[in-house]
Write a protein that holds these residues in place. Structure first.
Motif, PDB file in Angstrom:
ATOM      1  N   ASP A 265       0.817  -1.215   0.000  1.00 51.55           N
ATOM      2  CA  ASP A 265       0.000   0.000   0.000  1.00 51.55           C
ATOM      3  C   ASP A 265       0.849   1.264   0.000  1.00 51.55           C
ATOM      4  O   ASP A 265       1.963   1.289   0.548  1.00 51.55           O
ATOM      5  CB  ASP A 265      -0.913   0.012   1.229  1.00 51.55           C
ATOM      6  CG  ASP A 265      -2.035  -1.015   1.135  1.00 51.55           C
ATOM      7  OD1 ASP A 265      -2.324  -1.467   0.011  1.00 51.55           O
ATOM      8  OD2 ASP A 265      -2.601  -1.365   2.190  1.00 51.55           O
ATOM      9  N   LEU A 266       0.292   2.300  -0.603  1.00 54.17           N
ATOM     10  CA  LEU A 266       0.859   3.658  -0.585  1.00 54.17           C
ATOM     11  C   LEU A 266       2.163   3.768  -1.359  1.00 54.17           C
ATOM     12  O   LEU A 266       2.942   4.691  -1.168  1.00 54.17           O
ATOM     13  CB  LEU A 266       1.063   4.157   0.849  1.00 54.17           C
ATOM     14  CG  LEU A 266      -0.155   4.067   1.788  1.00 54.17           C
ATOM     15  CD1 LEU A 266       0.210   4.599   3.176  1.00 54.17           C
ATOM     16  CD2 LEU A 266      -1.342   4.817   1.204  1.00 54.17           C
ATOM     17  N   THR A 267       2.421   2.824  -2.262  1.00 56.35           N
ATOM     18  CA  THR A 267       3.637   2.864  -3.080  1.00 56.35           C
ATOM     19  C   THR A 267       3.256   2.756  -4.555  1.00 56.35           C
ATOM     20  O   THR A 267       2.212   2.196  -4.908  1.00 56.35           O
ATOM     21  CB  THR A 267       4.622   1.739  -2.728  1.00 56.35           C
ATOM     22  OG1 THR A 267       4.044   0.471  -3.079  1.00 56.35           O
ATOM     23  CG2 THR A 267       4.954   1.753  -1.243  1.00 56.35           C
ATOM     24  N   SER A 268       4.133   3.273  -5.407  1.00 55.69           N
ATOM     25  CA  SER A 268       3.889   3.217  -6.848  1.00 55.69           C
ATOM     26  C   SER A 268       5.130   2.846  -7.650  1.00 55.69           C
ATOM     27  O   SER A 268       5.076   2.775  -8.875  1.00 55.69           O
ATOM     28  CB  SER A 268       3.361   4.567  -7.350  1.00 55.69           C
ATOM     29  OG  SER A 268       4.294   5.599  -7.068  1.00 55.69           O
ATOM     30  N   THR A 269       6.252   2.605  -6.963  1.00 59.80           N
ATOM     31  CA  THR A 269       7.496   2.268  -7.655  1.00 59.80           C
ATOM     32  C   THR A 269       8.255   1.206  -6.873  1.00 59.80           C
ATOM     33  O   THR A 269       8.382   1.304  -5.645  1.00 59.80           O
ATOM     34  CB  THR A 269       8.411   3.497  -7.816  1.00 59.80           C
ATOM     35  OG1 THR A 269       7.697   4.521  -8.507  1.00 59.80           O
ATOM     36  CG2 THR A 269       9.672   3.150  -8.592  1.00 59.80           C
ATOM     37  N   VAL A 270       8.739   0.202  -7.593  1.00 62.10           N
ATOM     38  CA  VAL A 270       9.674  -0.771  -7.022  1.00 62.10           C
ATOM     39  C   VAL A 270      10.988  -0.620  -7.765  1.00 62.10           C
ATOM     40  O   VAL A 270      11.026  -0.707  -8.995  1.00 62.10           O
ATOM     41  CB  VAL A 270       9.156  -2.215  -7.163  1.00 62.10           C
ATOM     42  CG1 VAL A 270      10.242  -3.209  -6.763  1.00 62.10           C
ATOM     43  CG2 VAL A 270       7.917  -2.436  -6.306  1.00 62.10           C
ATOM     44  N   GLU A 271      12.053  -0.372  -7.021  1.00 65.72           N
ATOM     45  CA  GLU A 271      13.364  -0.245  -7.646  1.00 65.72           C
ATOM     46  C   GLU A 271      14.303  -1.307  -7.098  1.00 65.72           C
ATOM     47  O   GLU A 271      14.299  -1.612  -5.907  1.00 65.72           O
ATOM     48  CB  GLU A 271      13.943   1.144  -7.445  1.00 65.72           C
ATOM     49  CG  GLU A 271      14.175   1.528  -5.992  1.00 65.72           C
ATOM     50  CD  GLU A 271      14.763   2.919  -5.841  1.00 65.72           C
ATOM     51  OE1 GLU A 271      15.631   3.077  -4.957  1.00 65.72           O
ATOM     52  OE2 GLU A 271      14.351   3.822  -6.588  1.00 65.72           O
TER      53      GLU A 271
END
Length: 411
Positions: A265-271
């Motif tokens: 939740d509350l995230t939009s990017t995985v790096e």
């Protein structure tokens, strides 16, 4: 200038490490805990320095590793590390003298290989190191990218664990995967602590390290360590997940870990800054163009005992080729070598007076040793000379690997 090159004494470590820190801009260890760990991991008998009077002006060390090579063998290798020359003493031959002493010592210890990661890629080629692995970085837009997971993914149990309490389980997974990925080092005692160093100064606003375990029937079959950096704008949350490590023993556990990260939740990017070039996640994502893929060099390989090194690995195709090798820095490797191998795991590399089929330097052999680089590509760049028609293609097929080599953890 009068300088002295000698082995580091344990009482001199702080000054020795301080010179390294100064050469790298003033900070190498971000916390007292990290500094203490590097001191504990330092192999003093394998660490050398150059002194100008009372001052340390050059440093170099090595860790004793076993490195996975094609075929699954774990070959003794010197993990070259902590190399520095004081800015006041550049262009005076100090680095060359340390590399000379170090490679002589590696040979005396009977290690066929030396490996390193380079702060700058132009430095170590003149000492015979070839770029042998690459690493891939990903920055995935999880608002737009979806995962297609394999059957059995829903059967994997995921649970949070404290990183220090999960160390043994994570290391167990890592150790089971080492032989299957050329370029992966098998570490000695103490290295498990490296992943736990988590100073606030290095987080850049992200959370402390988090750990997720994947289990099946009560057995840990995968893990991921990561940090979350919350962020917001006028449209809402846009937090980022920074993946430190992710490993699994089977496709379902692997996919379950990635899916979890995508859905936080509350995230939009995985790096992820260090993944293998052939990472299977590229076949799970719905839109690879929105993964912002970048590649860079990683592990450099140096054949110290050429014959022993080439005999230690397996070959993907049968080969019988005579190599004319140039090696000015380690002249015991120079000359003609006949490499013969079959697909059953047997290999022989012996000196010969027979006519050469290929001419190349030890640097090119280091680049292709783990199976990630191609002799064909190097020949097209003019770095390998074909002396018998068809020899490049034959040797390139033999040296190629089933999987891309990768260095999952730096040193």
């Amino acid at each position: 200038m009068t300088t002295q090159l000698r082995v580091l004494r344990p009482s001199e470590w702080n000054e020795w490490f301080g010179n390294l820190e100064l050469a790298f801009g003033g900070v190498v260890a971000d916390s007292p805990e990290e500094r203490e760990l590097w001191e504990a991991l330092t192999e003093h008998e394998r660490s050398i320095g150059i002194w100008d009077g009372p001052d340390v002006v050059g440093t170099a060390g090595a860790f004793s590793f076993r490195l996975a090579v094609p075929g699954g063998a774990l070959v003794p290798a010197a993990g070259v590390t902590m190399v520095s020359v004081a800015a006041t003493h550049r262009r005076r031959g100090l680095l060359t003298s340390m590399m000379r002493r170090q490679l002589d010592d590696v040979r005396a210890l009977g290690e066929p290989l030396a490996v390193l990661t380079a702060s700058e890629p132009a430095i170590y080629g003149r000492f015979g190191y070839g770029s042998a692995t690459r690493q891939m970085s990903l920055e995935i837009d999880t608002d737009r990218v979806r995962l297609a997971v394999p059957d059995g993914t829903d059967e994997v149990r995921l649970r949070y664990a404290k990183p220090d309490e999960a160390t043994a389980a994570c290391e167990g997974v890592y150790e089971r995967l080492v032989a299957g990925r050329p370029g992966t080092p098998a570490h000695g005692p103490g290295w498990e602590r490296r992943a736990l160093i988590d100073p606030a100064s290095a987080r850049r606003g992200a959370s402390p390290l988090q750990c997720l375990l994947a289990e099946r029937a009560g057995e840990v079959v995968g893990y991921s360590t990561f940090r979350i950096k919350p962020d917001w704008d006028t449209a809402g949350p846009k937090g980022r997940i920074a993946v430190d490590d992710l490993s699994a023993l089977d496709p379902a556990a692997y996919a379950a870990l990635w899916r979890f990260l995508f859905e936080i939740d509350l995230t939009s990017t995985v790096e992820a800054r260090n993944r293998p070039v052939d990472d299977a996640v590229l076949h799970l994502v719905s839109d690879v163009r929105r993964c912002d893929i970048k590649l860079r060099d990683s592990l450099y390989v140096r054949l110290v005992e050429l014959g022993a090194a080439l005999e230690a690995r397996a070959y993907r195709a049968s080969v019988d080729v005579v190599l004319e090798v140039e090696d000015a820095f380690c002249p015991w490797n120079a000359g003609r070598w006949r490499l013969t191998a079959d697909t059953k795991g047997g290999a022989s590399c012996k000196r010969t007076d027979d006519p050469a089929d290929l001419a190349l330097s030890v640097r090119e052999l280091g680049s292709v040793y783990l199976g990630g680089e191609s002799l064909v590509s190097l020949a097209r760049a003019g770095r390998v000379q074909e002396l018998r028609a068809g020899a490049v293609a034959e040797a390139s097929s033999a040296f190629s690997g089933m999987v891309e080599p990768w260095l999952p953890r730096g040193f």
